[in-house]
Write a protein that holds these residues in place. Structure first.
Motif: not given
Length: 341
Positions: A77-92, A157-159
């Motif tokens: 979720v951190w690497f590949f999705t944009s979420t309010p918690v982790f922000g924009p995705s780090l990778l495509a 946790f979801m996403g």
């Protein structure tokens, strides 16, 4: 060539299942059941390495499953999705199709490191005392996750569904079915090779007589660390798959009931029998699904079936034997030819 017959057969069956899933020849419910069967095969086989082959008594497998589920899910979720918690995705998001095996492996490594919480105390404890320690580790993991609000805490946790959809957008295939089948094949192959290797025989020696094993120069402490970390790591991989198949996880899933369910599969199939773990995982998963309409009453009928089995066959379905011991012709098909002197 004969030693690869089992691998070839599994690959053919896996391709058939993937093709049936892709072509919608089997409905979504049956696909979900097949993936749950695969996850339970990984869980029961990995726990059998500890309780069956090494003769220890672990009852906290769900805790390691939880570690793998959360580590893999948070990374994806951190690497590949944009979420309010982790922000924009780090990778495509499209890179998930290539990096998912690495994040799944990272979840397994995290669970393996958590396995050290059990491996180190096992140097001085056995039996019921070790069971209490593994149970405590299960509750430690569950309580720790519940108090981590950054990953949802008790809410869950979801996403992960977005990650799976990202893989399908690149290549439209049933990716979770594919990764589940790959993980099952690798797990069974690794455990089989390990317990039948010269190094792995030390695990069985510990079960038979730990003091005698030490006298015969078996490094029992090292063997316990390897076995616990390998078993815990595989449970973590199963947890990562479980999280992405459902798309949602919460700490309440990984309770003592889940650990007990895995424990039942091990004893139902037979201690120290890889074939038994596979058969019991398939059988118990199917039985639980058939009894699902009974809701809470299924937890009355299933234990009753187990009591009857333990009464008439206390060593489990397979005992300490494999399918090749019961059906010698299978050994002629799948076992490598013996070299003549």
């Amino acid at each position: 060539m004969r030693r690869y017959n089992a691998v070839i057969l599994y690959l053919l069956l896996s391709l058939l299942v993937v093709a049936a899933s892709q072509g919608n020849w089997i409905n979504a419910y049956l696909q979900l059941t097949l993936m749950f069967i695969g996850i339970n095969i990984i869980l029961s086989s990995s726990l059998n390495l500890i309780n069956g082959y090494m003769g220890e008594f672990s009852v906290g497998h769900a805790g390691f499953m939880a570690v793998g589920a959360y580590v893999t899910s948070v990374l994806n979720v951190w690497f590949f999705t944009s979420t309010p918690v982790f922000g924009p995705s780090l990778l495509a998001p499209s890179s998930a199709i290539y990096l998912f095996p690495l994040t799944l492996l990272a979840g397994g490594v995290g669970a393996a490191l958590a396995g050290l919480l059990v491996a180190v105390p096992s140097f001085r404890t056995r039996g019921d005392y070790l069971a209490i320690i593994t149970l405590a580790v299960n509750y430690i993991v569950k309580s720790s996750i519940e108090n981590m609000q950054v990953i949802g805490g008790a809410r869950g946790f979801m996403g992960m569904t977005n990650v799976v959809n990202s893989m399908k957008e690149v290549v439209n295939l049933p990716w979770m079915m594919i990764w589940t089948l790959v993980s099952v094949g690798v797990t069974v192959w690794v455990i089989y090779r390990f317990v039948n290797s010269t190094y792995g025989k030390g695990i069985v020696a510990i079960r038979d007589d730990e003091i005698a094993a030490e006298i015969m120069s078996v490094d029992t402490k090292r063997m316990k660390v390897v076995a616990f970390m390998l078993s815990s790591g595989m449970a973590g991989v199963a947890g990562g798959l479980f999280a992405h198949i459902l798309g949602y996880i919460n700490p309440g899933t990984f309770t003592i009931m889940k650990s007990t369910e895995v424990l039942v599969m091990v004893y139902l199939g037979g201690m120290g029998s890889l074939s038994g773990s596979i058969i019991s995982a398939i059988g118990l998963t199917v039985v639980l699904e058939l009894f699902r309409p009974l809701q809470v009453f299924k937890w009355v009928l299933v234990p009753l079936l187990l009591i009857l089995l333990m009464f008439f066959r206390p060593e489990g379905i397979m005992g300490h034997r494999e399918l090749t011991d019961i059906f010698p012709r299978l050994r002629a098909i799948f076992s490598p030819k013996e070299r003549r002197a």
